[in-house]
Write a protein that holds these residues in place. Structure first.
Motif, PDB file in Angstrom:
ATOM      1  N   ASP A  77       0.809  -1.229   0.000  1.00 46.76           N
ATOM      2  CA  ASP A  77       0.000   0.000   0.000  1.00 46.76           C
ATOM      3  C   ASP A  77       0.837   1.271   0.000  1.00 46.76           C
ATOM      4  OD1 ASP A  77      -2.456  -1.305  -0.069  1.00 46.76           O
ATOM      5  OD2 ASP A  77      -2.380  -1.682   2.085  1.00 46.76           O
ATOM      6  N   GLU A  78       2.067   1.159   0.500  1.00 46.59           N
ATOM      7  CA  GLU A  78       2.910   2.360   0.558  1.00 46.59           C
ATOM      8  C   GLU A  78       4.270   2.089  -0.098  1.00 46.59           C
ATOM      9  OE1 GLU A  78       1.772   5.147   4.105  1.00 46.59           O
ATOM     10  OE2 GLU A  78       2.419   3.219   4.913  1.00 46.59           O
ATOM     11  N   PRO A  79       4.305   2.112  -1.429  1.00 43.18           N
ATOM     12  CA  PRO A  79       5.572   1.911  -2.129  1.00 43.18           C
ATOM     13  C   PRO A  79       6.550   3.035  -1.821  1.00 43.18           C
ATOM     14  CG  PRO A  79       3.706   1.805  -3.652  1.00 43.18           C
ATOM     15  CD  PRO A  79       3.190   2.337  -2.357  1.00 43.18           C
ATOM     16  N   CYS A  80       7.819   2.746  -1.970  1.00 38.01           N
ATOM     17  CA  CYS A  80       8.893   3.742  -1.801  1.00 38.01           C
ATOM     18  C   CYS A  80       8.971   4.253  -0.368  1.00 38.01           C
ATOM     19  CB  CYS A  80       8.746   4.905  -2.774  1.00 38.01           C
ATOM     20  SG  CYS A  80       8.365   4.433  -4.472  1.00 38.01           S
ATOM     21  N   LYS A  81       8.422   3.479   0.552  1.00 37.91           N
ATOM     22  CA  LYS A  81       8.456   3.857   1.972  1.00 37.91           C
ATOM     23  C   LYS A  81       8.763   2.594   2.783  1.00 37.91           C
ATOM     24  CE  LYS A  81       5.563   5.703   5.609  1.00 37.91           C
ATOM     25  NZ  LYS A  81       4.209   6.047   6.020  1.00 37.91           N
ATOM     26  N   PRO A  82       9.722   2.650   3.708  1.00 40.35           N
ATOM     27  CA  PRO A  82      10.112   1.435   4.427  1.00 40.35           C
ATOM     28  C   PRO A  82       8.972   0.840   5.256  1.00 40.35           C
ATOM     29  CG  PRO A  82      11.705   3.196   4.793  1.00 40.35           C
ATOM     30  CD  PRO A  82      10.532   3.810   4.101  1.00 40.35           C
ATOM     31  N   LEU A  83       8.924  -0.469   5.269  1.00 39.59           N
ATOM     32  CA  LEU A  83       8.019  -1.187   6.157  1.00 39.59           C
ATOM     33  C   LEU A  83       8.719  -1.320   7.501  1.00 39.59           C
ATOM     34  CD1 LEU A  83       5.396  -2.997   6.387  1.00 39.59           C
ATOM     35  CD2 LEU A  83       6.896  -4.920   5.863  1.00 39.59           C
ATOM     36  N   GLU A  84       8.010  -0.998   8.559  1.00 39.89           N
ATOM     37  CA  GLU A  84       8.631  -1.090   9.876  1.00 39.89           C
ATOM     38  C   GLU A  84       9.044  -2.540  10.145  1.00 39.89           C
ATOM     39  OE1 GLU A  84       6.464   1.226  12.754  1.00 39.89           O
ATOM     40  OE2 GLU A  84       7.615   0.263  14.361  1.00 39.89           O
ATOM     41  N   ALA A 146       0.788  -3.111 -10.497  1.00 46.34           N
ATOM     42  CA  ALA A 146       0.004  -2.142  -9.717  1.00 46.34           C
ATOM     43  C   ALA A 146       0.891  -1.415  -8.710  1.00 46.34           C
ATOM     44  CB  ALA A 146      -1.146  -2.855  -9.006  1.00 46.34           C
ATOM     45  N   TYR A 147       1.806  -2.159  -8.116  1.00 45.04           N
ATOM     46  CA  TYR A 147       2.733  -1.554  -7.151  1.00 45.04           C
ATOM     47  C   TYR A 147       3.566  -0.472  -7.842  1.00 45.04           C
ATOM     48  CZ  TYR A 147       6.588  -1.354  -3.696  1.00 45.04           C
ATOM     49  OH  TYR A 147       7.540  -0.945  -2.784  1.00 45.04           O
ATOM     50  N   LYS A 148       4.052  -0.789  -9.038  1.00 43.13           N
ATOM     51  CA  LYS A 148       4.903   0.171  -9.752  1.00 43.13           C
ATOM     52  C   LYS A 148       4.118   1.428 -10.147  1.00 43.13           C
ATOM     53  CE  LYS A 148       8.363  -3.060 -11.515  1.00 43.13           C
ATOM     54  NZ  LYS A 148       9.038  -3.631 -12.695  1.00 43.13           N
TER      55      LYS A 148
END
Ligand code: CU
Length: 178
Positions: A77-84, A146-148
């Motif tokens: 849901d939040e590409p280009c952002k680190p997953l905790e 879709a992610y891209k």
């Protein structure tokens, strides 16, 4: 009081790191090699292959080509952002030509989709489609394509750490020739 708070924060950090330590997964001896910066697609802003199916216990080994790439895990849901709690290779693999001397390797812990991107902001690698997935759910509409597309609509990529050379969730080891 300030000193006490610092100690408390340090203790909390240690504790959460211990909790986040991955459970031991029996190794399968299978290695999936992914080439970050492969020029077979997208002018080199590409992971090859970018859609891998792996078993629990398989090893993912990222080989780095020029343009100072890195790998960060994100959510769909939040590409280009680190997953905790996700992995980060750090920017430790700059190479003027050919593969970097080291690779980043980590173990597949489960079969849930594992989304990742390159956080290089010089050239907006993630927004331009430098992303991949391990174990995409092929019955879902959460596809790599879709992610891209979603990644393309983000602003500047978020860095997992203020220290670009930090690395977590895997190991940096020498790149052994095949
Ligand atoms: Cu990159």
């Amino acid at each position: 009081m300030v000193a006490f708070n610092s100690i408390a924060v340090a203790a909390t950090t240690l504790f959460s790191l211990t909790l986040a330590a991955p459970a031991d997964v029996p190794p399968t001896q299978i290695i999936h090699r992914i080439y970050a910066g492969s020029t077979v697609e997208n002018g080199g802003l590409h992971f090859e292959p970018d859609n891998v199916v792996a078993d629990i216990g398989d090893q993912i080994e990222i080989h780095f080509l020029p343009k100072n790439h890195a790998v960060v895990q994100s959510s769909f849901d939040e590409p280009c952002k680190p997953l905790e709690g996700g992995i980060f290779s750090g920017f430790n693999f700059a190479t003027p030509e050919g593969e970097a001397d080291n690779v980043f390797t980590f173990t597949v812990k489960d079969t849930k989709p594992f989304w990742y991107y390159c956080p290089q902001t010089n050239g907006n690698h993630c927004q331009k489609g430098m992303a991949g997935v391990i174990n995409q759910d092929f019955s879902s509409d959460k596809t790599l394509a879709a992610y891209k597309i979603k990644a393309n609509g983000t602003g500047v990529s978020v860095q997992p750490s203020t220290n670009p050379k930090d690395s977590f969730g895997g190991s940096i080891v020498p790149n052994k020739p095949l």
